[in-house]
Every structure is written in C-alpha cells, then in structure tokens.
Motif scaffolding. Structure first.
Motif, mmCIF file in Angstrom:
data_model
loop_
_atom_site.group_PDB
_atom_site.id
_atom_site.type_symbol
_atom_site.label_atom_id
_atom_site.label_comp_id
_atom_site.label_asym_id
_atom_site.label_seq_id
_atom_site.Cartn_x
_atom_site.Cartn_y
_atom_site.Cartn_z
ATOM 1 N N SER A 43 0.849 -1.185 0.000
ATOM 2 C CA SER A 43 0.000 0.000 0.000
ATOM 3 C C SER A 43 0.887 1.237 0.000
ATOM 4 O O SER A 43 2.072 1.174 0.357
ATOM 5 C CB SER A 43 -0.892 0.006 1.238
ATOM 6 O OG SER A 43 -0.104 0.170 2.413
ATOM 7 N N ARG A 73 0.747 -0.619 -10.479
ATOM 8 C CA ARG A 73 -0.267 -0.661 -9.429
ATOM 9 C C ARG A 73 -1.254 -1.776 -9.712
ATOM 10 O O ARG A 73 -1.744 -1.916 -10.836
ATOM 11 C CB ARG A 73 -0.999 0.668 -9.327
ATOM 12 C CG ARG A 73 -1.918 0.759 -8.111
ATOM 13 C CD ARG A 73 -2.552 2.117 -7.973
ATOM 14 N NE ARG A 73 -3.294 2.222 -6.729
ATOM 15 C CZ ARG A 73 -4.031 3.277 -6.387
ATOM 16 N NH1 ARG A 73 -4.093 4.323 -7.211
ATOM 17 N NH2 ARG A 73 -4.690 3.305 -5.237
ATOM 18 N N SER A 77 -6.029 -4.673 -5.533
ATOM 19 C CA SER A 77 -5.679 -4.320 -4.153
ATOM 20 C C SER A 77 -5.285 -2.859 -3.988
ATOM 21 O O SER A 77 -5.314 -2.327 -2.880
ATOM 22 C CB SER A 77 -4.521 -5.199 -3.673
ATOM 23 O OG SER A 77 -3.327 -4.892 -4.396
ATOM 24 N N GLY A 79 -2.338 -1.881 -4.331
ATOM 25 C CA GLY A 79 -0.949 -1.879 -3.912
ATOM 26 C C GLY A 79 0.011 -1.716 -5.073
ATOM 27 O O GLY A 79 -0.362 -1.889 -6.241
#
Length: 277
Positions: A43, A73, A77, A79
């Motif tokens: 993250s 990216r 998610s 992340g």
C-alpha cells in the motif's frame, strides 16, 4: 553546469548533491528498494514507511515509476509492485552474473586476510571441481590446480555440494565413494567406506545448519579446510569457496576467526550473485 541546475527542487527531478549525483534518482531508488525488499504489493502508506518518506512524496515518485514501467499498481488491491521494466532489468543483470567473476577478487582477499590458500569450486561433469586458486607457499597445497576434482564425503568442498545439491546430481558419486570407488579424477580415499547412509545424511544436515563444512585431515592427513556455499539469485548453489592450510597452522573451528571471515566473505559474494537470505 547551468546556474540553476544545483538548486532545482528534488521533485523537479534535476537537483544534484555535492558529489554530483541526482537526488531525485536516489529518492526513486529508495522507493524501488522498498518494493524489491518486500516482493509483494505494498500500500502507499506501507511503502512510504519503508522508504522513510511522507506518502504524498512517495506517491509523486510512484506516478513517474509506474509511467516508466519500473513500478505498477495492482488494480484489485491498489498496492504497488515492481513493473515490467524492473523485471527485465533484473533478468538482464542475472544473465550477466558469473560466479567465477564475482568470487575471484574475494579469493585473493581471503588469502591475504587469513594467510591461507583460497579456492573456488563449481559442480562439473566429474563432481566438485576447482576452477580457481589463490595460493600461499604451503607445500601441501601447491599441487592443487584448477581442474582438481574433490570427493564429496571427505573434502569440505565436496560436503557443501553434497549438502545442497539434488541427489539426482550427487547420488552416483556418493554411491561410488561409499563403495570405496572414488569418481574419476577425485583423490582416492577409503574414509567414506566407514560411513553409513544415516551418517551421511547427518553430516549434510550439519553443513546446512551451519552453512559451512570443515575437514581435519579427512582427505589428506596434513591438510585441513573450511568451505562455505555461494548461492545465486534463486537460492541455488552456484559454487563453493574453500580456505585450506596445514594441520597445526589453520584453525577450522566454527567460532574461530577464519570461519567468521570466510562466512562473511561468502555471503558478500552470494549477495553480488543476487541472493537474499
């Protein structure tokens, strides 16, 4: 240099430190290093913490890194992870790695630092094969030359290969040694005949536990040795570094200075090969 080059803001991508480096590149490397160290999508908050910067600043760098392909990216998610260009760069670096080239300077350093002969061995068609030596004037070792093949069970070099390589590679050599028939090119020895299969497994487990093998006259009554593994980027055994010396001169205890220095130098070479513990 343009008068404003040295004073441009870091976020503008043009600032330079006093040594002539580009600060923005150094900062981007911190972001990439955080992605490399973790290996799974991070993250923005977690990445910023690992890179030791504020999230807005990390985000600005991630935008550029994603645009270039060095990062990407995950849409599911949210992340961030390494991008396709970073993966290509890593693979290109791996293709250029060579254990002989990477370990070569270390052998000379070990010889000079410890005062004993140092050698590098790789797995060859005939088994553990030395490819390079950095020698002292020890009369017991002067006969050792690149191309020398070592037995698996009675040399510290061979024990490392035995501990880490698949039995599909080492099995036939081990069988011959246990039967008293050394593989072609190896120094003959009958010591292996006295070992049971369980003792062999225990020996290899001990090598893996300490990440080091040692012999005290097992192969040559007057010669002692210490060996450590060299791992590649995938954690596979790429080679073995050995220091050897005459009995009574070289300390082969695992907590001695020779062992500590050898272990440290071996790990340095492994890291240059792309290995991470």
């Amino acid at each position: 240099m343009h008068p404003t080059d040295a004073t441009m803001s870091e976020d503008g991508g043009g600032s330079e430190d006093e040594a002539g480096g580009v600060q923005s590149v150094d900062t981007a490397v911190r972001v990439l290093s955080a992605l490399v160290d973790v290996g799974t999508p991070l993250s923005l908050k977690a990445l910023a913490e690992r890179a030791e910067m504020q999230p807005p600043k990390a985000h600005r760098y991630l935008v550029s890194l994603c645009r270039s392909g060095l990062a990407e990216r995950d849409t599911a998610s949210g992340g961030y992870s390494l991008g396709p260009l970073a993966v290509r760069m890593g693979l290109a670096a791996i293709r250029h790695l060579n254990v002989v080239r990477e370990a070569g300077p270390t052998l000379a350093s070990l010889r000079d630092e410890l005062g004993f002969t140092a050698g590098l061995a790789v797995w060859g068609a005939a088994g553990p094969t030395f490819v390079r030596f950095e020698e002292t004037n020890d009369a017991l070792i002067i006969s050792g030359r690149p191309g020398s093949v070592m037995p698996i069970l009675t040399s510290s070099t061979g024990r490392v290969f035995g501990a880490y390589l698949s039995r599909s590679l080492t099995g036939r050599f081990l069988d011959r040694e246990l039967a008293g028939v050394p593989h072609p090119g190896a120094t003959p020895t009958g010591a292996a005949q006295r070992m049971t299969v369980d003792e062999v497994e225990s020996l290899f487990a001990d090598v893996r536990q300490h990440r080091m093998a040692r012999v005290q006259g097992d192969l040559n009554p007057g010669l002692h040795g210490l060996s450590v593994p060299i791992f590649d980027h995938a954690g596979a055994l790429a080679g073995v570094i050995t220091v050897m010396g005459s009995a009574g001169l070289i300390d082969t205890s695992r907590d001695g200075r020779n062992a500590r220095v050898l272990a440290a130098r071996g790990e340095e070479v492994s890291r240059r090969m792309g290995w991470g513990p």
